[in-house]
Design a protein around this motif. Sequence first.
Motif, short mmCIF file in Angstrom:
data_model
loop_
_atom_site.label_atom_id
_atom_site.label_comp_id
_atom_site.label_asym_id
_atom_site.label_seq_id
_atom_site.Cartn_x
_atom_site.Cartn_y
_atom_site.Cartn_z
N MET A 34 10.18 -2.87 -6.66
CA MET A 34 10.23 -4.20 -7.16
C MET A 34 10.34 -5.02 -5.83
SD MET A 34 11.63 -6.17 -10.51
CE MET A 34 11.45 -7.87 -10.61
N HIS A 35 11.48 -4.75 -5.26
CA HIS A 35 11.71 -5.49 -4.03
C HIS A 35 10.73 -5.61 -3.23
CE1 HIS A 35 15.92 -7.19 -4.08
NE2 HIS A 35 16.18 -6.08 -4.54
N ARG A 36 10.10 -4.47 -2.76
CA ARG A 36 9.00 -4.21 -1.99
C ARG A 36 7.65 -4.91 -2.40
NH1 ARG A 36 11.35 1.20 -1.31
NH2 ARG A 36 10.02 1.69 -3.09
N GLU A 37 7.54 -4.89 -3.49
CA GLU A 37 6.33 -5.67 -4.30
C GLU A 37 6.38 -7.14 -3.93
OE1 GLU A 37 5.02 -4.48 -8.02
OE2 GLU A 37 4.91 -2.35 -7.50
N LEU A 38 7.56 -7.46 -4.27
CA LEU A 38 8.06 -8.98 -4.14
C LEU A 38 7.79 -9.65 -2.81
CD1 LEU A 38 8.64 -11.89 -5.61
CD2 LEU A 38 11.10 -11.28 -5.44
N SER A 39 8.35 -8.73 -1.73
CA SER A 39 8.12 -9.23 -0.39
C SER A 39 6.89 -9.32 -0.07
CB SER A 39 9.11 -8.38 0.46
OG SER A 39 8.87 -8.79 1.60
N ALA A 40 6.25 -8.30 -0.64
CA ALA A 40 4.50 -8.37 -0.34
C ALA A 40 3.84 -9.55 -0.77
CB ALA A 40 3.98 -7.02 -0.71
N ALA A 41 4.02 -9.84 -1.97
CA ALA A 41 3.67 -10.94 -2.78
C ALA A 41 3.80 -12.38 -2.07
CB ALA A 41 4.20 -10.92 -4.10
N LEU A 42 5.18 -12.42 -1.57
CA LEU A 42 5.30 -13.56 -0.96
C LEU A 42 4.67 -13.74 0.49
CD1 LEU A 42 9.48 -13.61 -1.50
CD2 LEU A 42 7.58 -15.06 -2.67
N ASP A 43 4.55 -12.82 0.89
CA ASP A 43 3.68 -12.61 2.12
C ASP A 43 2.23 -12.98 1.95
OD1 ASP A 43 5.74 -12.04 3.81
OD2 ASP A 43 5.52 -9.87 3.93
N GLU A 44 1.74 -12.58 0.68
CA GLU A 44 0.45 -12.77 0.29
C GLU A 44 0.07 -14.28 -0.03
OE1 GLU A 44 -2.72 -11.36 -3.24
OE2 GLU A 44 -1.10 -10.26 -2.72
N ALA A 45 1.01 -14.74 -0.41
CA ALA A 45 0.83 -16.24 -1.17
C ALA A 45 0.77 -17.06 0.06
CB ALA A 45 2.01 -16.59 -1.79
N THR A 46 1.55 -16.72 1.14
CA THR A 46 1.62 -17.39 2.64
C THR A 46 0.22 -17.26 3.37
OG1 THR A 46 3.93 -17.51 2.75
CG2 THR A 46 2.81 -17.92 4.65
N SER A 47 -0.16 -16.15 3.33
CA SER A 47 -1.39 -15.65 4.34
C SER A 47 -2.65 -16.18 3.49
CB SER A 47 -1.50 -14.27 4.30
OG SER A 47 -1.61 -13.52 3.06
N ALA A 48 -2.42 -16.41 2.15
CA ALA A 48 -3.58 -16.90 1.37
C ALA A 48 -3.81 -18.50 1.42
CB ALA A 48 -3.60 -16.41 0.01
N GLY A 49 -2.99 -18.87 2.07
CA GLY A 49 -3.01 -20.42 2.13
C GLY A 49 -2.34 -21.35 1.23
N ALA A 50 -1.57 -20.56 0.22
CA ALA A 50 -0.66 -21.25 -0.56
C ALA A 50 0.16 -22.43 -0.18
CB ALA A 50 0.16 -20.48 -1.60
N ARG A 51 0.15 -23.57 -0.66
CA ARG A 51 1.04 -24.72 -0.18
C ARG A 51 2.27 -25.11 -1.03
NH1 ARG A 51 -2.16 -29.66 1.60
NH2 ARG A 51 -0.01 -29.98 2.60
#
Length: 263
Positions: A34-51
């Motif tokens: 779950m830690h690995r998935e959450l880290s990846a999700a946070l990276d995905e949000a940033t790279s997708a342009g979430a503000r």
Amino acid sequence: MAYEAIRIDIDASTHVATVTLNRPDKLNSFTRAMHRELSAALDEATSAGARALVLTGAGRGFCAGQDLADLDFTPGAMTDLGTLIDEHFNPLVRKLQAMPLPVIAAVNGIAAGAGANLALACDITIAARSSNFIQAFVKIGLVPDSGGTACLPQRIGMARALGLAITGDKLSAEQAERWGLIWQVVDDAELLPAATRLATQLAQQPTRAIAAIKQAMRASTTNTLDQQLDLERDLQRELGMSHDYAEGVAAFMEKRAPRFEGR
């Protein structure tokens, strides 16, 4: 990336990412996966342009901390908790606080142990009226981690911080708000709508400036006054050359709403 223990939704119209801890049958307690998935999700949000980002939990709890079933209790081969913290919990706290966008925790139900301190590591914490925060570590012979020993005394003072940590008693959301531990309490049904409205509002703001505010505020806990004044100077110089500063000034002079872009 395909997620099992995390859900992520990014609204392209508002630029708000909602990340949901998704192990409701285990009160969203953490495993290494779950830690690995959450880290990846946070990276995905940033790279997708979430503000702006909302972090919440599925089901009847926000997060119950570490899933003890994911640890090894075999004599002579017990999980090294220091390694677990060093590899997973500490990087998560650091990543949340360094994200270049505002992060809002929407706390539903129980937030216990590292789950409580995960919520407090976010920039703004909103809690449902029925929710509780528990520094449960002492119940199993441990010390608060994930930044708890730093955050608690900074926000609510040493007497209250020690009381919560040593007793492991529940702290209601309403008391947490009165003490200044969290930003706001809302009715249960309003939790996610309120967090999403705030995230939508912040996503329209100069997010580069918000990131600098986060950096400066957190640095102030260890900086001397001279160091803090220098940091403010350096950040202000950098922001003074940004698009959003020019846009903010132009909008003020032209008596119109600014159109910030986070750059």
